[in-house]
Design a protein around this motif. Structure first.
Motif, PDB file in Angstrom:
ATOM      1  N   LEU A 180       0.820  -1.012   0.077  1.00 39.03           N
ATOM      2  CA  LEU A 180       0.218   0.182  -0.138  1.00 39.03           C
ATOM      3  C   LEU A 180       0.628   1.239  -0.098  1.00 39.03           C
ATOM      4  O   LEU A 180       1.948   1.252   0.290  1.00 39.03           O
ATOM      5  CB  LEU A 180      -0.972  -0.101   1.256  1.00 39.03           C
ATOM      6  CG  LEU A 180      -1.862  -1.207   1.289  1.00 39.03           C
ATOM      7  CD1 LEU A 180      -2.481  -1.034   2.743  1.00 39.03           C
ATOM      8  CD2 LEU A 180      -2.772  -1.586   0.282  1.00 39.03           C
ATOM      9  N   SER A 181       0.314   2.411  -0.457  1.00 42.19           N
ATOM     10  CA  SER A 181       0.906   3.704  -0.507  1.00 42.19           C
ATOM     11  C   SER A 181       0.349   4.407   0.622  1.00 42.19           C
ATOM     12  O   SER A 181      -0.886   4.804   0.691  1.00 42.19           O
ATOM     13  CB  SER A 181       0.676   4.360  -1.805  1.00 42.19           C
ATOM     14  OG  SER A 181       0.762   5.617  -1.672  1.00 42.19           O
ATOM     15  N   ALA A 182       1.254   4.944   1.600  1.00 35.09           N
ATOM     16  CA  ALA A 182       0.783   5.731   2.813  1.00 35.09           C
ATOM     17  C   ALA A 182       0.134   7.011   2.228  1.00 35.09           C
ATOM     18  O   ALA A 182      -0.802   7.515   2.788  1.00 35.09           O
ATOM     19  CB  ALA A 182       2.091   5.914   3.677  1.00 35.09           C
ATOM     20  N   LYS A 183       0.796   7.636   1.111  1.00 34.18           N
ATOM     21  CA  LYS A 183       0.158   8.784   0.523  1.00 34.18           C
ATOM     22  C   LYS A 183      -1.266   8.434   0.074  1.00 34.18           C
ATOM     23  O   LYS A 183      -2.232   9.268   0.366  1.00 34.18           O
ATOM     24  CB  LYS A 183       1.059   9.344  -0.772  1.00 34.18           C
ATOM     25  CG  LYS A 183       0.506  10.635  -1.272  1.00 34.18           C
ATOM     26  CD  LYS A 183       1.404  10.940  -2.456  1.00 34.18           C
ATOM     27  CE  LYS A 183       1.009  12.028  -3.141  1.00 34.18           C
ATOM     28  NZ  LYS A 183       1.793  12.522  -4.305  1.00 34.18           N
ATOM     29  N   ASN A 184      -1.441   7.415  -0.622  1.00 31.87           N
ATOM     30  CA  ASN A 184      -2.777   7.141  -0.955  1.00 31.87           C
ATOM     31  C   ASN A 184      -3.649   6.874  -0.002  1.00 31.87           C
ATOM     32  O   ASN A 184      -4.917   7.285   0.095  1.00 31.87           O
ATOM     33  CB  ASN A 184      -2.855   6.065  -2.135  1.00 31.87           C
ATOM     34  CG  ASN A 184      -2.213   6.095  -3.361  1.00 31.87           C
ATOM     35  OD1 ASN A 184      -2.059   7.341  -3.632  1.00 31.87           O
ATOM     36  ND2 ASN A 184      -1.974   5.027  -3.995  1.00 31.87           N
ATOM     37  N   VAL A 185      -3.126   6.379   1.124  1.00 31.01           N
ATOM     38  CA  VAL A 185      -4.156   6.122   2.348  1.00 31.01           C
ATOM     39  C   VAL A 185      -4.365   7.377   3.035  1.00 31.01           C
ATOM     40  O   VAL A 185      -5.592   7.516   3.553  1.00 31.01           O
ATOM     41  CB  VAL A 185      -3.409   5.184   3.380  1.00 31.01           C
ATOM     42  CG1 VAL A 185      -4.146   4.869   4.639  1.00 31.01           C
ATOM     43  CG2 VAL A 185      -3.280   3.642   2.724  1.00 31.01           C
ATOM     44  N   PHE A 222      -5.789   9.558  10.158  1.00 32.66           N
ATOM     45  CA  PHE A 222      -4.687   8.745   9.752  1.00 32.66           C
ATOM     46  C   PHE A 222      -3.410   9.094  10.534  1.00 32.66           C
ATOM     47  O   PHE A 222      -3.083  10.176  10.338  1.00 32.66           O
ATOM     48  CB  PHE A 222      -4.864   8.533   8.364  1.00 32.66           C
ATOM     49  CG  PHE A 222      -3.453   7.796   7.902  1.00 32.66           C
ATOM     50  CD1 PHE A 222      -3.659   6.353   8.328  1.00 32.66           C
ATOM     51  CD2 PHE A 222      -2.581   8.123   6.926  1.00 32.66           C
ATOM     52  CE1 PHE A 222      -2.446   5.466   7.697  1.00 32.66           C
ATOM     53  CE2 PHE A 222      -1.702   7.266   6.333  1.00 32.66           C
ATOM     54  CZ  PHE A 222      -1.693   5.893   6.830  1.00 32.66           C
ATOM     55  N   ASP A 223      -2.829   8.277  11.085  1.00 37.17           N
ATOM     56  CA  ASP A 223      -1.494   8.352  11.901  1.00 37.17           C
ATOM     57  C   ASP A 223      -0.293   8.186  11.058  1.00 37.17           C
ATOM     58  O   ASP A 223       0.862   8.067  11.763  1.00 37.17           O
ATOM     59  CB  ASP A 223      -1.402   8.077  13.387  1.00 37.17           C
ATOM     60  CG  ASP A 223      -1.546   6.300  13.247  1.00 37.17           C
ATOM     61  OD1 ASP A 223      -1.469   5.630  12.093  1.00 37.17           O
ATOM     62  OD2 ASP A 223      -1.681   5.693  14.389  1.00 37.17           O
ATOM     63  N   GLY A 224      -0.510   7.600   9.817  1.00 33.14           N
ATOM     64  CA  GLY A 224       0.384   7.236   9.087  1.00 33.14           C
ATOM     65  C   GLY A 224       0.977   5.945   9.343  1.00 33.14           C
ATOM     66  O   GLY A 224       1.856   5.381   8.374  1.00 33.14           O
ATOM     67  N   LYS A 225       0.372   5.123   9.930  1.00 30.46           N
ATOM     68  CA  LYS A 225       0.401   3.610  10.286  1.00 30.46           C
ATOM     69  C   LYS A 225      -0.792   2.921  10.157  1.00 30.46           C
ATOM     70  O   LYS A 225      -0.865   1.882   9.370  1.00 30.46           O
ATOM     71  CB  LYS A 225       1.126   3.307  11.629  1.00 30.46           C
ATOM     72  CG  LYS A 225       1.362   2.174  11.690  1.00 30.46           C
ATOM     73  CD  LYS A 225       2.154   1.792  13.357  1.00 30.46           C
ATOM     74  CE  LYS A 225       2.564   0.425  13.627  1.00 30.46           C
ATOM     75  NZ  LYS A 225       3.088   0.170  14.779  1.00 30.46           N
ATOM     76  N   ILE A 226      -1.934   3.072  11.114  1.00 30.23           N
ATOM     77  CA  ILE A 226      -2.895   2.248  11.225  1.00 30.23           C
ATOM     78  C   ILE A 226      -3.986   2.534   9.940  1.00 30.23           C
ATOM     79  O   ILE A 226      -4.309   3.723   9.940  1.00 30.23           O
ATOM     80  CB  ILE A 226      -3.847   2.500  12.607  1.00 30.23           C
ATOM     81  CG1 ILE A 226      -2.781   2.276  13.616  1.00 30.23           C
ATOM     82  CG2 ILE A 226      -4.886   1.503  12.706  1.00 30.23           C
ATOM     83  CD1 ILE A 226      -2.313   0.770  13.706  1.00 30.23           C
ATOM     84  N   LEU A 227      -4.468   1.506   9.257  1.00 33.59           N
ATOM     85  CA  LEU A 227      -5.258   1.732   8.211  1.00 33.59           C
ATOM     86  C   LEU A 227      -6.599   1.888   8.647  1.00 33.59           C
ATOM     87  O   LEU A 227      -7.423   1.360   9.632  1.00 33.59           O
ATOM     88  CB  LEU A 227      -5.503   0.310   7.106  1.00 33.59           C
ATOM     89  CG  LEU A 227      -4.290   0.194   6.415  1.00 33.59           C
ATOM     90  CD1 LEU A 227      -4.496  -1.222   5.655  1.00 33.59           C
ATOM     91  CD2 LEU A 227      -4.026   1.221   5.426  1.00 33.59           C
ATOM     92  N   PRO A 228      -7.477   2.975   7.944  1.00 34.39           N
ATOM     93  CA  PRO A 228      -8.832   3.020   8.218  1.00 34.39           C
ATOM     94  C   PRO A 228      -9.435   1.736   8.010  1.00 34.39           C
ATOM     95  O   PRO A 228      -9.133   1.023   7.059  1.00 34.39           O
ATOM     96  CB  PRO A 228      -9.268   4.149   7.222  1.00 34.39           C
ATOM     97  CG  PRO A 228      -7.873   4.884   6.851  1.00 34.39           C
ATOM     98  CD  PRO A 228      -7.082   3.889   6.998  1.00 34.39           C
ATOM     99  N   LEU A 229     -10.512   1.226   8.630  1.00 32.40           N
ATOM    100  CA  LEU A 229     -11.285   0.122   8.631  1.00 32.40           C
ATOM    101  C   LEU A 229     -11.536  -0.101   7.262  1.00 32.40           C
ATOM    102  O   LEU A 229     -11.789  -1.403   6.716  1.00 32.40           O
ATOM    103  CB  LEU A 229     -12.364   0.162   9.584  1.00 32.40           C
ATOM    104  CG  LEU A 229     -12.981  -1.214   9.946  1.00 32.40           C
ATOM    105  CD1 LEU A 229     -13.577  -1.178  11.715  1.00 32.40           C
ATOM    106  CD2 LEU A 229     -14.350  -1.431   9.081  1.00 32.40           C
TER     107      LEU A 229
END
Length: 277
Positions: free
Chosen positions: A36-41, A52-59
């Protein structure tokens, strides 16, 4: 992952004859070792209201990924009706643990059931995500290909019985559909511009159903926390933009129930519940 650009080109420009009244085939699609891309997330989290804290994915984020596999199934030669006429009726997401942006996922999606109802052909897509062979996330989506029936009576949906005191209010801009499409890759024409949505009988653009679900979950994430859970929603009335909506949630025994309604709190756009595992 398959290219959504190529898939949407097929969806928009390939002509399909329409449903041949046969049961749908069982179709399964897999892809492996997806990063996954942290930017896209982060873009997705921002438009849906997640912190979004840069680590935990939204559900709900993995739905963005498995939707590509949905599109592969929709363009399969065994599906003889067009995607653009379909309606997303229900969605259930189960997350068995918190997921992180740096994990690698094996994704699988399958068309498992189809049945004829008064409204048309309903069918289900189950999607699963695994890490190191262990199931960590899954989703079940119910879609409808509408078949007109002279005997069908359409009844307006009713709001649930929950108390509607001091709901949250959100204002949805008319460009929300375009922003969500960019973040999610779901470029269904009815969500993008009034000129395009009018081709399908809508005077205004509609909000994506999965944006509505994601926005509701983002609002109650402080109550969910790290708990494994299952989130079920039913999409009821179309949500046109721009518009104002109201949202409320309350505990009901072992579940958390919630609903997204119009600004006056009378007409339901989405009803849902969260059960903890």
């Amino acid at each position: 992952m398959p290219s959504l650009f190529s898939l949407y080109r097929k969806i928009f420009f390939e002509r399909k004859p329409g449903w041949d009244e046969l049961a749908l085939p069982h179709i399964r699609v897999r892809t492996h070792n997806i990063s996954l891309s942290a930017k896209n997330v982060n873009n997705y989290a921002s438009i849906c209201g997640f912190d979004f804290d840069g680590k935990i994915l939204p559900l709900t984020y993995l739905y963005v990924m498995v939707f590509r596999l949905h599109a592969v199934i929709f363009t399969h030669k065994g599906i003889t009706f067009p995607l653009l006429g379909m309606i997303h009726l229900k969605n259930s997401i189960t997350q068995y643990r918190q997921l992180t942006v740096d994990e690698h996922f094996d994704l699988e999606c399958a068309l498992i059931n189809s049945q004829l109802t008064d409204a048309g052909l309903e069918f289900e897509l189950v999607s699963q995500a695994r890490v190191n062979g262990i199931l960590v996330w899954e989703s079940l989506s119910t879609y409808l290909y509408r078949v007109e029936s002279a005997s069908r009576r359409v009844r307006p949906p009713k709001a649930n019985a929950m108390a509607w005191e001091s709901p949250d209010s959100w204002s949805l801009a008319d460009d929300l559909g375009r922003k969500y499409a960019k973040a999610s890759g779901d470029y269904n024409l009815i969500h993008l511009h009034p000129i395009l949505s009018k081709r399908f009988g809508f005077d205004r653009v509609l909000a994506h159903g999965m944006w509505s679900k994601a926005r509701c979950i983002a609002q109650i994430m402080p109550k969910i926390g790290e708990c494994p859970c299952k989130v079920d929603v039913v999409f009821k009335l179309p949500l046109f933009m721009p518009s104002d909506v109201s949202f409320a949630a309350e505990n009901n025994e072992d579940e958390l129930v919630f609903e997204l309604r119009d600004a006056r709190g009378r007409r339901p756009h989405l009803s849902g519940k969260i059960s903890y595992l």
